[in-house]
Structures are given as structure tokens and as C-alpha cells.
Write a protein that holds these residues in place. Structure first.
Motif: not given
Length: 370
Positions: A84-88, A94-95, A215-216, A245-246
Motif C-alpha cells: 500500500k505504501h509504495v502503491e504496488l 512484493l517479498m 516502481m510504477q 515485480g511481476a
């Protein structure tokens, strides 16, 4: 009953030579400078501590953590909070790693196939090469230009020749602190993608101080991963890194992650920090302002050449780096002498951006040491 023999120093040395890998014996451990009693401006740490009310709230919260249990659900909570913080972007995952150093090692482990290679521009973060060698992979270093820009022709030729499993782009770069030309970076990403033989990993450790990020953009490129750490965010002591990533790619790499690699205390401290992200954003803003002030002062300093920075550090070239480093240290200020890391860094010091008071001491010490 015969007592067991205690190995002598000579026999232990012989035993180590027989058992420990020869390449490990010839390596040097990662060096950490003794900073006791000094103004510590050598490791790109956030110099600010939490305000007293937040310290008390964090202490109370950590006291309630069930440290008698393995960390399970808390890790999932951190993944969700960071996403949420990085607007994935949609379709990405994310790992977590014990700092980005562990993620770099896990990438080498996951991609360790016969003949696999890891490529990165030089000078760069030493852990790219170290992780490759420890995993038995070949490391390909591609020198940058004299102004620390990517040598596009050399990078593209190396990618074509070596077809690396991993191409690292530190963004901004360490120790040079600059962001590489976006058009050149794009062509490198495209070249790796066209070969269909490897991944591009953007190491965005210094993202809080940078004007650009992948990131985006990574959502458009399934062969691109973005790695970050909370060390520069303000949690260097917590040791938490993350890579995005994917989803299919991240889930595959996540298979080599050790179980419980993130402690419950680290996870809870991270959750607390993300809930108070505005405080850390305020700190980063101060450091960006201090960076601009430092660059202006360094550019007026005779005998010093400061390079552009998009991180919380500044690379500066001086007439005699050893003399300047020792002079600053004798005046109570510890920076990093990086001149021996690569020929392009001859007579270069790396200065961490500190608090306003620390930066005044650093500039005064540098002036007196030139």
C-alpha cells in the motif's frame, strides 16, 4: 579414555585450507569503520532519531510482541502495508529480505544455473559482485564514463556478449550518488528484454531522496524487478528490505527465501514506521534541503569537486583523499574514503548528508583538511 586433541593454530589453519573454499579464503570481509566518538557520516544512515513520544509508543508496542512465537502473520502484514505504501502496481507482488543485502544474495541463489552471470556498472555497490562470487557465478563489471554516467555502448555490448541472468542498475548509484540518464537506462532495459535471457534489477535503496523511480514503470516490463530498503528511510537498525515485480516472478524467487527471515520485532517496528510515514518523509525533506546546501558549499570550496547527487550522500574529489580523510577523522568527523574501490574513484570521498549541525562540522573539517 584418551582426551580429545585440541587443534593447534597450525593444524586449524591447515584444516581451513582443506575445507573452506579457496575463493572465500582470498576474499576480504565487508569492512565497517569504527565510529566511536566520531560524527558518523560514512554509511548513508538517516541521522534523525524518532521524537520522544514516538519512541515511547514504539517501545510499548514492541513490548507486546509475542517473541516466544515464530513470525508468521506479522510478515504478511508488513507485505500488505508496504504494498500500500509504495502503491504496488496491479499484477505485481512484493517479498521481504533481511535488508536488501539478503535479497541480492537470494537473487544470485535463485538464478544459479550453469554459466549464469551477473552484470553491473562500476563503480557500484560491492554486494553485487560479492554475492555473485559467493554463489559461484561470474561477475561482469562494466566501467562507467569519467563523469560516472553509464557507458551505453559498453553496457549494450556486454549484455549482448554475456547475456547476464541479472543486470543491476543502482538508481541512484552508490557510491557516486547520481541517477543515470533515463533514455540510456530505457535502452538497456529494452536490450535485456529483447534477449529474453535475464532480468533487470533496479536497486532503489536511496529512493526517499531521488526524483525518479521504476516502481510504477516496472509493471510494463515483466523482466524488471525493483528492490528497496528501509535503511535509508530511517530504519537502518531494523534490517528490512523488499523487492517487487511481476507476481509470478516474485513468487518464484520467494521460494529460496529462508523461513522466518524477518523477525517479529523487525516486522512490528516496520509496521509502526509506516503508520508514521509522515515523520520519516519530513526527515527526508530536511536531508534533501541539507544536500542542496552542502552541494552549494562544496562547489565553492577550492580544490574540491562535488558531483551531482540524488541520494543522501555526495561524492567529492579532492587533491589527496587519504590526507583529507585522516584530517577529517582527526577533527572528529568520519566519512568514507572510496578512492581504492575503483580507478574512476581516485581521490574521492563519500560524504553522508547529516543533520544541519553535523554538516557544518563536516564542511569545517573538510576545509581544514584540504
Amino acid at each position: 579414555m584418551t582426551a580429545p586433541k585440541t587443534p593447534t593454530t597450525d593444524s586449524l589453519q591447515a584444516l581451513m585450507q582443506r575445507v573452506i573454499r579457496q575463493d572465500v579464503q582470498s576474499m576480504h570481509a565487508y569492512a565497517i569503520q569504527d565510529s566511536r566518538g566520531l560524527v558518523k557520516l560514512d554509511a548513508m544512515e538517516n541521522p534523525f532519531t524518532l521524537p520522544q513520544p514516538l519512541q515511547a509508543a514504539l517501545g510499548e508496542r514492541l513490548g507486546k510482541v509475542a517473541i516466544n512465537r515464530y513470525p508468521t502473520t506479522c510478515v504478511g502484514d508488513v507485505v500488505a502495508a508496504l504494498s500500500k505504501h509504495v502503491e504496488l502496481p496491479e499484477g505485481c507482488a512484493l517479498m521481504l529480505g533481511n535488508g536488501s543485502d539478503e535479497l541480492i544474495s537470494l537473487l544470485a541463489l535463485a538464478c544459479d544455473r550453469p554459466g549464469a552471470k551477473i552484470l553491473a556498472p562500476l563503480p557500484g555497490f560491492v554486494m553485487y559482485e560479492m554475492s555473485a562470487r559467493l554463489q559461484g557465478l561470474q561477475f561482469v563489471g562494466v566501467p562507467m564514463t569519467a563523469d560516472f554516467e553509464l557507458d551505453e555502448a559498453a553496457m549494450l555490448a556486454a549484455i549482448e556478449e554475456h547475456r547476464p541472468a541479472i543486470t543491476y542498475i543502482a538508481y541512484p548509484n552508490n557510491p557516486t550518488a547520481n541517477l543515470f540518464d533515463d533514455a540510456v537506462v530505457q535502452r538497456i532495459v529494452d536490450a535485456v528484454g529483447a534477449l529474453g535471457n535475464g532480468f533487470v534489477v533496479f536497486d532503489e535503496a536511496y529512493q526517499p531522496f531521488s526524483s525518479r523511480s521504476w516502481m510504477q514503470r516496472m509493471a510494463q516490463y515483466p523482466h524488471v524487478l525493483v528492490m528497496r530498503t528501509l535503511s535509508k528511510f530511517g530504519l537502518a537498525g531494523v534490517r528490512l528490505g523488499y523487492m517487487a515485480g511481476a507476481a509470478a516472478l516474485v513468487h518464484e524467487i520467494d521460494k529460496v527465501r529462508p523461513p522466518y527471515n524477518i523477525s517479529a520485532l523487525n516486522a512490528e517496528a516496520t509496521l509502526f514506521a509506516l503508520e508514521h510515514a509522515d515523520e520519516f518523509a519530513r526527515q527526508a525533506a530536511v536531508l534533501r534541503e541539507e544536500r542542496a546546501a552542502l552541494l552549494a558549499q562544496l562547489r565553492e570550496l577550492p580544490g574540491a569537486r562535488a558531483y551531482p547527487s540524488e541520494a543522501n550522500m555526495i561524492l567529492v574529489r579532492v587533491p589527496d583523499a587519504k590526507k583529507a580523510f585522516e584530517g577529517m577523522k582527526s577533527r572528529g568527523v568520519l566519512v568514507k574514503n572510496v578512492s581504492a574501490l575503483h580507478p574512476l574513484l581516485a581521490n574521492c570521498l563519500r560524504l553522508t548528508v547529516g543533520t544541519p549541525a553535523e554538516n557544518r562540522l563536516m564542511i569545517d573539517a573538510l576545509k581544514a583538511s584540504l
